[in-house]
Scaffold this motif. Sequence first.
Motif, PDB file in Angstrom:
ATOM      1  N   ILE A 363     -24.233 -61.276  49.275  1.00 33.63           N
ATOM      2  CA  ILE A 363     -22.931 -61.883  49.891  1.00 33.63           C
ATOM      3  C   ILE A 363     -22.342 -60.893  50.672  1.00 33.63           C
ATOM      4  O   ILE A 363     -21.726 -59.821  50.371  1.00 33.63           O
ATOM      5  CB  ILE A 363     -22.148 -62.622  49.017  1.00 33.63           C
ATOM      6  N   TYR A 364     -22.301 -61.034  52.006  1.00 35.34           N
ATOM      7  CA  TYR A 364     -21.347 -60.068  53.173  1.00 35.34           C
ATOM      8  C   TYR A 364     -20.133 -60.693  53.191  1.00 35.34           C
ATOM      9  O   TYR A 364     -19.166 -59.686  53.903  1.00 35.34           O
ATOM     10  CB  TYR A 364     -22.182 -59.967  54.182  1.00 35.34           C
ATOM     11  N   ALA A 365     -19.793 -61.945  53.195  1.00 38.20           N
ATOM     12  CA  ALA A 365     -18.258 -62.424  53.433  1.00 38.20           C
ATOM     13  C   ALA A 365     -18.166 -63.346  52.565  1.00 38.20           C
ATOM     14  O   ALA A 365     -18.891 -64.413  52.316  1.00 38.20           O
ATOM     15  CB  ALA A 365     -18.123 -62.770  54.956  1.00 38.20           C
ATOM     16  N   GLU A 366     -16.727 -63.465  51.869  1.00 40.55           N
ATOM     17  CA  GLU A 366     -16.415 -64.623  51.373  1.00 40.55           C
ATOM     18  C   GLU A 366     -15.038 -64.601  51.488  1.00 40.55           C
ATOM     19  O   GLU A 366     -14.108 -63.953  50.834  1.00 40.55           O
ATOM     20  CB  GLU A 366     -16.730 -64.321  49.643  1.00 40.55           C
ATOM     21  N   ILE A 367     -14.594 -65.555  52.394  1.00 37.42           N
ATOM     22  CA  ILE A 367     -12.987 -65.660  52.678  1.00 37.42           C
ATOM     23  C   ILE A 367     -12.462 -67.098  52.782  1.00 37.42           C
ATOM     24  O   ILE A 367     -13.484 -67.846  53.140  1.00 37.42           O
ATOM     25  CB  ILE A 367     -13.005 -65.063  54.184  1.00 37.42           C
ATOM     26  N   PRO A 368     -11.481 -67.270  52.213  1.00 33.98           N
ATOM     27  CA  PRO A 368     -10.853 -68.547  52.339  1.00 33.98           C
ATOM     28  C   PRO A 368     -10.739 -69.191  53.794  1.00 33.98           C
ATOM     29  O   PRO A 368     -10.126 -68.313  54.682  1.00 33.98           O
ATOM     30  CB  PRO A 368      -9.349 -68.425  51.960  1.00 33.98           C
ATOM     31  N   VAL A 369     -11.326 -70.352  54.078  1.00 27.56           N
ATOM     32  CA  VAL A 369     -11.295 -70.864  55.293  1.00 27.56           C
ATOM     33  C   VAL A 369     -10.022 -70.553  56.110  1.00 27.56           C
ATOM     34  O   VAL A 369      -9.872 -70.122  57.457  1.00 27.56           O
ATOM     35  CB  VAL A 369     -11.895 -72.301  55.529  1.00 27.56           C
ATOM     36  N   ALA A 370      -9.042 -71.347  55.341  1.00 31.57           N
ATOM     37  CA  ALA A 370      -7.560 -71.465  55.972  1.00 31.57           C
ATOM     38  C   ALA A 370      -7.125 -69.934  56.551  1.00 31.57           C
ATOM     39  O   ALA A 370      -6.426 -69.640  57.418  1.00 31.57           O
ATOM     40  CB  ALA A 370      -6.580 -71.893  55.167  1.00 31.57           C
ATOM     41  N   ALA A 371      -7.457 -68.833  55.847  1.00 30.63           N
ATOM     42  CA  ALA A 371      -7.161 -67.439  56.315  1.00 30.63           C
ATOM     43  C   ALA A 371      -7.394 -67.093  57.462  1.00 30.63           C
ATOM     44  O   ALA A 371      -6.950 -66.491  58.360  1.00 30.63           O
ATOM     45  CB  ALA A 371      -7.515 -66.478  55.002  1.00 30.63           C
ATOM     46  N   LEU A 372      -8.700 -67.713  57.890  1.00 30.35           N
ATOM     47  CA  LEU A 372      -9.146 -67.216  59.325  1.00 30.35           C
ATOM     48  C   LEU A 372      -8.597 -68.272  60.309  1.00 30.35           C
ATOM     49  O   LEU A 372      -8.641 -67.934  61.349  1.00 30.35           O
ATOM     50  CB  LEU A 372     -10.667 -67.617  59.266  1.00 30.35           C
ATOM     51  N   THR A 373      -8.281 -69.463  60.066  1.00 35.39           N
ATOM     52  CA  THR A 373      -7.817 -70.476  61.128  1.00 35.39           C
ATOM     53  C   THR A 373      -6.167 -70.889  61.042  1.00 35.39           C
ATOM     54  O   THR A 373      -5.536 -70.162  61.589  1.00 35.39           O
ATOM     55  CB  THR A 373      -8.555 -71.723  60.912  1.00 35.39           C
ATOM     56  N   ASP A 374      -6.046 -71.707  60.036  1.00 34.23           N
ATOM     57  CA  ASP A 374      -4.556 -72.120  59.997  1.00 34.23           C
ATOM     58  C   ASP A 374      -3.485 -70.960  59.586  1.00 34.23           C
ATOM     59  O   ASP A 374      -2.454 -70.677  60.237  1.00 34.23           O
ATOM     60  CB  ASP A 374      -4.183 -73.123  58.981  1.00 34.23           C
ATOM     61  N   ASP A 375      -3.900 -69.980  58.792  1.00 35.15           N
ATOM     62  CA  ASP A 375      -2.930 -68.817  58.333  1.00 35.15           C
ATOM     63  C   ASP A 375      -3.226 -67.720  59.329  1.00 35.15           C
ATOM     64  O   ASP A 375      -2.544 -66.559  59.033  1.00 35.15           O
ATOM     65  CB  ASP A 375      -3.447 -68.292  56.982  1.00 35.15           C
ATOM     66  N   ALA A 376      -4.015 -67.750  60.448  1.00 35.61           N
ATOM     67  CA  ALA A 376      -3.830 -66.375  61.317  1.00 35.61           C
ATOM     68  C   ALA A 376      -2.429 -66.258  61.760  1.00 35.61           C
ATOM     69  O   ALA A 376      -1.580 -67.165  61.838  1.00 35.61           O
ATOM     70  CB  ALA A 376      -4.727 -66.910  62.615  1.00 35.61           C
ATOM     71  N   PRO A 377      -1.867 -64.753  61.940  1.00 35.55           N
ATOM     72  CA  PRO A 377      -0.651 -64.753  62.371  1.00 35.55           C
ATOM     73  C   PRO A 377      -0.115 -65.453  63.554  1.00 35.55           C
ATOM     74  O   PRO A 377      -0.869 -65.490  64.552  1.00 35.55           O
ATOM     75  CB  PRO A 377      -0.739 -63.196  62.210  1.00 35.55           C
ATOM     76  N   VAL A 378       1.062 -65.769  63.643  1.00 33.20           N
ATOM     77  CA  VAL A 378       1.624 -66.385  64.782  1.00 33.20           C
ATOM     78  C   VAL A 378       2.949 -65.701  65.125  1.00 33.20           C
ATOM     79  O   VAL A 378       3.578 -65.453  64.384  1.00 33.20           O
ATOM     80  CB  VAL A 378       1.896 -67.695  64.666  1.00 33.20           C
ATOM     81  N   TYR A 379       3.155 -65.060  66.189  1.00 39.11           N
ATOM     82  CA  TYR A 379       4.263 -63.913  66.665  1.00 39.11           C
ATOM     83  C   TYR A 379       5.140 -64.798  67.695  1.00 39.11           C
ATOM     84  O   TYR A 379       4.757 -65.349  68.646  1.00 39.11           O
ATOM     85  CB  TYR A 379       3.835 -62.822  67.261  1.00 39.11           C
ATOM     86  N   GLU A 380       6.467 -64.689  67.407  1.00 39.02           N
ATOM     87  CA  GLU A 380       7.503 -65.270  68.038  1.00 39.02           C
ATOM     88  C   GLU A 380       7.830 -63.799  68.891  1.00 39.02           C
ATOM     89  O   GLU A 380       8.610 -63.101  68.443  1.00 39.02           O
ATOM     90  CB  GLU A 380       8.627 -65.677  67.401  1.00 39.02           C
ATOM     91  N   MET A 381       7.391 -63.722  70.070  1.00 40.44           N
ATOM     92  CA  MET A 381       7.765 -62.463  70.904  1.00 40.44           C
ATOM     93  C   MET A 381       9.132 -62.317  71.482  1.00 40.44           C
ATOM     94  O   MET A 381       9.662 -63.264  71.926  1.00 40.44           O
ATOM     95  CB  MET A 381       6.544 -62.301  71.782  1.00 40.44           C
ATOM     96  N   PRO A 382       9.499 -61.203  71.374  1.00 43.41           N
ATOM     97  CA  PRO A 382      10.768 -60.980  72.209  1.00 43.41           C
ATOM     98  C   PRO A 382      10.669 -61.243  73.827  1.00 43.41           C
ATOM     99  O   PRO A 382       9.470 -60.814  74.346  1.00 43.41           O
ATOM    100  CB  PRO A 382      11.225 -59.412  71.988  1.00 43.41           C
ATOM    101  N   SER A 383      11.623 -61.917  74.216  1.00 39.35           N
ATOM    102  CA  SER A 383      11.634 -62.236  75.725  1.00 39.35           C
ATOM    103  C   SER A 383      12.785 -61.730  76.496  1.00 39.35           C
ATOM    104  O   SER A 383      13.856 -61.648  76.215  1.00 39.35           O
ATOM    105  CB  SER A 383      11.535 -63.926  75.762  1.00 39.35           C
ATOM    106  N   LYS A 384      12.188 -61.126  77.696  1.00 35.72           N
ATOM    107  CA  LYS A 384      13.590 -60.638  78.603  1.00 35.72           C
ATOM    108  C   LYS A 384      13.234 -60.770  79.995  1.00 35.72           C
ATOM    109  O   LYS A 384      12.401 -60.612  80.578  1.00 35.72           O
ATOM    110  CB  LYS A 384      13.568 -59.024  78.077  1.00 35.72           C
ATOM    111  N   GLU A 385      14.460 -61.260  80.621  1.00 31.78           N
ATOM    112  CA  GLU A 385      14.295 -61.612  81.997  1.00 31.78           C
ATOM    113  C   GLU A 385      14.221 -60.215  82.634  1.00 31.78           C
ATOM    114  O   GLU A 385      14.870 -59.309  82.588  1.00 31.78           O
ATOM    115  CB  GLU A 385      15.817 -62.155  82.614  1.00 31.78           C
ATOM    116  N   PRO A 386      13.228 -60.096  83.599  1.00 26.05           N
ATOM    117  CA  PRO A 386      12.930 -58.758  84.455  1.00 26.05           C
ATOM    118  C   PRO A 386      14.057 -58.414  85.243  1.00 26.05           C
ATOM    119  O   PRO A 386      14.808 -59.167  85.639  1.00 26.05           O
ATOM    120  CB  PRO A 386      11.732 -59.084  85.278  1.00 26.05           C
TER     121      PRO A 386
END
Length: 738
Positions: A363-386
């Motif tokens: 076995i070369y990989a055994e990963i919870p499916v959700a960890a790869l898809t739904d649980d991928a990190p989502v970032y609220e990035m800082p926003s600044k008017e140039p």
Amino acid sequence: MSNNSMTNEQIETEKIYREMGLTDEEFQLVKEKMQRLPNYTETGIFSVMWSEHCSYKTSTPLLKKFPTKGEHVLQGPGEGAGVVDIGDEQAVVFKIESHNSPSYIEPFEGSATGVGGILRDVFSMGAKPIAALNSLRFGKLDQDRTKWLFTEAVRGIANYGNTIGVPTVGGEVQFDESYEANPLVNAMVVGLVNHQDVQKGVASGVGNTVIYAGGKTGRDGIHGATFSSDIVEAEEDHKSAVAIGDPHMGKKLIEACLEVIHSDALVGIQDMGAAGLTSSASEMASKAGTGIELVLDHVPQREENMNAYEMMLSESQERMLLVVEKGREHEIIAIFEKHGVEAVAIGEVLEEEVFRTKHQGEIYAEIPVAALTDDAPVYEMPSKEPDNYRALQAQEVTIPADLNHSEMLRTLLQQPTIASKEWAYKQYDSEAQGNTIAGPGHDAAVVKIDGTDKAIAITTDCNSRYLYLDPNVGGQIAVAEASRNIVCTGAKPLAITDGLNYGDPTKPENFWQMEQSIDGIREACLALETPVISGNVSLYNESKGEAIMPTPIIGMVGLLEDTKYLTPNTFQAAGDAIYLIGETEAEFGGSELQNVLEGKYAGKAPKINLETETARQKQILEAIRAGVVASAHDISEGGFAVALAESAFNEKGLGVAVTLEGDATTALFSETQSRFILSVKKENKAKFEEIVRDATEIGTVTTDGTYEIQVSGQAIIKENVDQLNTLWKEAIPALLKS
């Protein structure tokens, strides 16, 4: 690149994960999800699935703002492509996809595989591809590298599209310094499907078989998704990350898949795009709420001694993943074999929601499916008017003085962004399949729907100069202009797909541009009733610290209920009245005139009033349906004078005589929005004026092949139409030769 012998501890202590594109924080998150240290293959799998290219981790919060539902929408974002109803139990399936980074390194292969990838997205939905378009951005055409990139990208698009037998019916090309080290190659494909044949990429049914079909897996394109989620500097060598297309195999694969979809043994189908086997298998499992096990020994391999890591991350082209009812594999494999396509069982659907890969008994990989898809990190990035935004907005409008208007018209017609793109599109087979009724060079392409009186109109559009000055207004204009192009052919706009191309999203100013332009696109889509049904995000388009101008390309499809409404974009007969729809103001920010005179963009972008835009488009469509419009063309880059010349460029030997009011430079070259040039037969004028309210009659189509404009009683331009046409047509070939 791959080192399966490395211990899990080494990956952490030597920070090997960073080379794959994971941050320290993300690696800690991986450990939490796994409740242990990942091995080398697992680390690679996380790095591609959590890359910007696959997970949209910085853009997801913004994409949620788009309107995605509408009366015609059958499938919005989330599948291979979106699906829109066109009546009679038929639908169009379409999407746009970028292939920017690969096209900078290897423009021929990069652009070809861009076309191949988007074709697979469309036919994986069960649709027969009926049209392809592209939207290209390059640096200035006086640079040798730009000439090479442009020439090779066009050659790659032509080679793939022509070989596979899907007509390339339209598109657009713009040239600007901003794209010198970051060309954009965005490809769009439209397919036709019967409602009952729409497929989805799901791995449902525990115990069902996973089948791999198509080309063999090689070492090309490994980490392609990661490299497309990073800044590519010119001096680095990334050739190994560029996958190589095979249009002959692609053609067989389309035919085989379009037969396979009629088998009730098929459960789900998805193409292997970015991140190859990894993304297709994990996404199909995720959508079905199942797990998946792959036995890599069975994967058809093009190269010797490939290991698990390489097979999971390869982006070799022309490959599909299918889930088939257990016990009926032979039915599906037989169809592929009949078309000369290899198909083999490589795994099965599991009840436990785990993504498992085996190779040589281990076995070369055994990963919870959700960890790869739904649980991928989502970032609220800082926003600044140039810092420069307010300054640009505050600049006073100055009308350029002392212009020789005739000379400027000739110059503008030869600007690469305005000049005829015939050099490029004559390399494309735009007539394949025999249904193209308006091909490249029209405001929008029009393709007939076989066996009906209907047709669809398709366009791609975006003026990034306006977005650079004001991303919100520029975003609105991009949608409005696409819609104008659709309406000018006589079609009703239905929906859009977007190719969102920006710089590094971790820079607050870039993120602000994304945020603002997505808000603008949203407002225009709501006003024009064109929901977003699919799309693609391409970030990190920058080099040496400079981002490209924000370039959210809008691909739009409209419906002609009857081909009798098809409206030409050039004047048809002498004696027809010429109308200008809309008022003109002094608006030169981001204009082609400003580009020619100053070589940069400053000031305010042109304004747009979405209520006015919507009302005008509806009236023009009504007038076309009433049979009182002889030709229609929107006014865009270069302003009225350029649009009038383009309206006279056909083989009919016609001329134009028009009279305008006000300041000549404004009347001729301002880029005020929501304007059109229409021609109308004399006997239809009264009816036309009843329907279209903001129309001013300004002149006549003449017989003598002369282009004449008077402004406020003074003769301003008198040129020969054929000579102007020659300048317009020969500008790009001349630049490429120089």
